[in-house]
Design a protein around this motif. Structure first.
Motif, PDB file in Angstrom:
ATOM      1  N   ALA A 145       0.825  -1.211   0.000  1.00 42.50           N
ATOM      2  CA  ALA A 145       0.000   0.000   0.000  1.00 42.50           C
ATOM      3  C   ALA A 145       0.858   1.260   0.000  1.00 42.50           C
ATOM      4  O   ALA A 145       0.335   2.369  -0.098  1.00 42.50           O
ATOM      5  N   GLY A 146       2.190   1.074   0.094  1.00 39.64           N
ATOM      6  CA  GLY A 146       3.086   2.221   0.117  1.00 39.64           C
ATOM      7  C   GLY A 146       3.375   2.766  -1.270  1.00 39.64           C
ATOM      8  O   GLY A 146       2.904   2.246  -2.285  1.00 39.64           O
ATOM      9  N   ARG A 147       4.195   3.806  -1.324  1.00 40.46           N
ATOM     10  CA  ARG A 147       4.538   4.466  -2.587  1.00 40.46           C
ATOM     11  C   ARG A 147       5.643   3.687  -3.287  1.00 40.46           C
ATOM     12  O   ARG A 147       6.721   3.479  -2.712  1.00 40.46           O
ATOM     13  N   PRO A 148       5.445   3.243  -4.531  1.00 41.19           N
ATOM     14  CA  PRO A 148       6.491   2.499  -5.250  1.00 41.19           C
ATOM     15  C   PRO A 148       7.719   3.380  -5.502  1.00 41.19           C
ATOM     16  O   PRO A 148       7.602   4.527  -5.946  1.00 41.19           O
ATOM     17  N   GLN A 159      12.805  -2.853  -7.157  1.00 41.93           N
ATOM     18  CA  GLN A 159      11.604  -2.134  -6.766  1.00 41.93           C
ATOM     19  C   GLN A 159      11.415  -2.224  -5.256  1.00 41.93           C
ATOM     20  O   GLN A 159      11.729  -3.227  -4.620  1.00 41.93           O
ATOM     21  N   ALA A 160      10.912  -1.155  -4.687  1.00 43.78           N
ATOM     22  CA  ALA A 160      10.632  -1.120  -3.254  1.00 43.78           C
ATOM     23  C   ALA A 160       9.389  -0.270  -3.028  1.00 43.78           C
ATOM     24  O   ALA A 160       8.826   0.313  -3.966  1.00 43.78           O
ATOM     25  N   PHE A 161       8.967  -0.212  -1.776  1.00 41.22           N
ATOM     26  CA  PHE A 161       7.794   0.576  -1.417  1.00 41.22           C
ATOM     27  C   PHE A 161       8.129   1.430  -0.193  1.00 41.22           C
ATOM     28  O   PHE A 161       8.669   0.918   0.795  1.00 41.22           O
ATOM     29  N   GLU A 162       7.835   2.706  -0.301  1.00 41.37           N
ATOM     30  CA  GLU A 162       8.067   3.599   0.834  1.00 41.37           C
ATOM     31  C   GLU A 162       6.829   3.589   1.733  1.00 41.37           C
ATOM     32  O   GLU A 162       5.709   3.804   1.276  1.00 41.37           O
ATOM     33  N   VAL A 163       7.041   3.328   3.007  1.00 41.13           N
ATOM     34  CA  VAL A 163       5.952   3.250   3.973  1.00 41.13           C
ATOM     35  C   VAL A 163       6.266   4.155   5.163  1.00 41.13           C
ATOM     36  O   VAL A 163       7.388   4.631   5.328  1.00 41.13           O
ATOM     37  N   ILE A 164       5.278   4.372   5.992  1.00 42.93           N
ATOM     38  CA  ILE A 164       5.444   5.140   7.226  1.00 42.93           C
ATOM     39  C   ILE A 164       5.242   4.198   8.405  1.00 42.93           C
ATOM     40  O   ILE A 164       4.183   3.566   8.534  1.00 42.93           O
ATOM     41  N   ARG A 179       9.808   7.244   8.062  1.00 43.45           N
ATOM     42  CA  ARG A 179       9.817   6.698   6.705  1.00 43.45           C
ATOM     43  C   ARG A 179      10.713   5.464   6.625  1.00 43.45           C
ATOM     44  O   ARG A 179      11.760   5.394   7.252  1.00 43.45           O
ATOM     45  N   ALA A 180      10.271   4.490   5.839  1.00 39.44           N
ATOM     46  CA  ALA A 180      11.052   3.270   5.633  1.00 39.44           C
ATOM     47  C   ALA A 180      10.839   2.764   4.218  1.00 39.44           C
ATOM     48  O   ALA A 180       9.800   3.025   3.598  1.00 39.44           O
ATOM     49  N   ALA A 181      11.844   2.048   3.718  1.00 37.42           N
ATOM     50  CA  ALA A 181      11.753   1.445   2.387  1.00 37.42           C
ATOM     51  C   ALA A 181      11.724  -0.066   2.539  1.00 37.42           C
ATOM     52  O   ALA A 181      12.571  -0.651   3.226  1.00 37.42           O
ATOM     53  N   VAL A 182      10.754  -0.702   1.899  1.00 34.68           N
ATOM     54  CA  VAL A 182      10.630  -2.158   1.924  1.00 34.68           C
ATOM     55  C   VAL A 182      10.971  -2.684   0.545  1.00 34.68           C
ATOM     56  O   VAL A 182      10.266  -2.405  -0.428  1.00 34.68           O
TER      57      VAL A 182
END
Length: 216
Positions: A145-148, A159-164, A179-182
């Motif tokens: 659901a995070g920002r690609p 590819q990763a997803f930025e989440v809070i 902020r975190a990157a998955v």
């Protein structure tokens, strides 16, 4: 009568020697925080909370961020970090966590993400906290659901997803909305504690000890 007494005395000496040999362990404190400590016991790192006992039989009675009180074979001892820590850097009003470097020169410390226990590796070169998707799923993070975004890994760009993250804590140093990157790959293999958290605390290295301190 005398011979029997000497025999009993020899047996007692041998028993005492055996007991001391069994209980002898190399124990060092690698990290101190209130309520938890990272101990190195005979070369193995054990993260313990107050009241927990390691597989080697070392009980962490208490840790207040300055010293750890341990109990082995019914005997208690207070331990501090193995290297000297400057006393004129901190003030009583601020929260401080002290982390000793590992044999490889890295700073590894237990912590929490959204209240769940994790282990971090300090990485001042990382823009934000970084973890792989396997770790994110184990923590219940809905990373899709995070920002690609795209991130650099050991195998190239992925590819990763930025989440809070709701909360990130090391000891009593807790920060919110971080902020975190998955990553969509299995890299990084450890959670990297980057500047999205580190930028909110003060840092100083003194004789190999990393000090993280609250700003308020």
């Amino acid at each position: 009568m005398t011979r029997c007494f000497q025999l009993r005395r020899c047996l007692m000496v041998l028993l005492l020697f055996f007991t001391q040999a069994v209980s002898a362990m190399d124990i060092q404190v690698r990290m101190l925080a209130r309520g938890s400590a990272l101990l190195e016991i005979d070369g193995k790192q054990r993260m313990l909370r107050d009241g927990n006992t390691s597989p080697e039989g070392v009980l962490l009675v208490s840790s207040d961020g300055k010293k750890a009180v341990i109990e082995v074979d019914g005997k208690r001892q207070a331990l501090t970090l193995t290297k000297r820590i400057a006393t004129n850097f901190t003030t009583a009003e601020k929260t401080v966590v002290r982390i000793a470097s590992t044999h490889g020169g890295h700073y590894v410390t237990p912590g929490r993400i959204n209240g769940m226990p994790v282990e971090f590796m300090i990485d001042t070169g990382a823009t934000m906290i970084a973890m792989n998707y396997v770790v994110a799923e184990s923590l219940g993070i809905d990373y899709r659901a995070g920002r690609p975004i795209m991130v650099n890994t050991a195998n190239g760009v992925a590819q990763a997803f930025e989440v809070i993250l709701n909360s990130v804590a090391i000891g009593d140093l807790e920060q919110r909305q971080i902020r975190a990157a998955v990553s969509s790959t299995e890299f990084p293999q450890v959670i990297l504690l980057g500047n999205s958290y580190l930028g909110k605390v003060d840092m100083q290295v003194d004789n190999g000890i990393l000090l993280l301190q609250s700003r308020h």
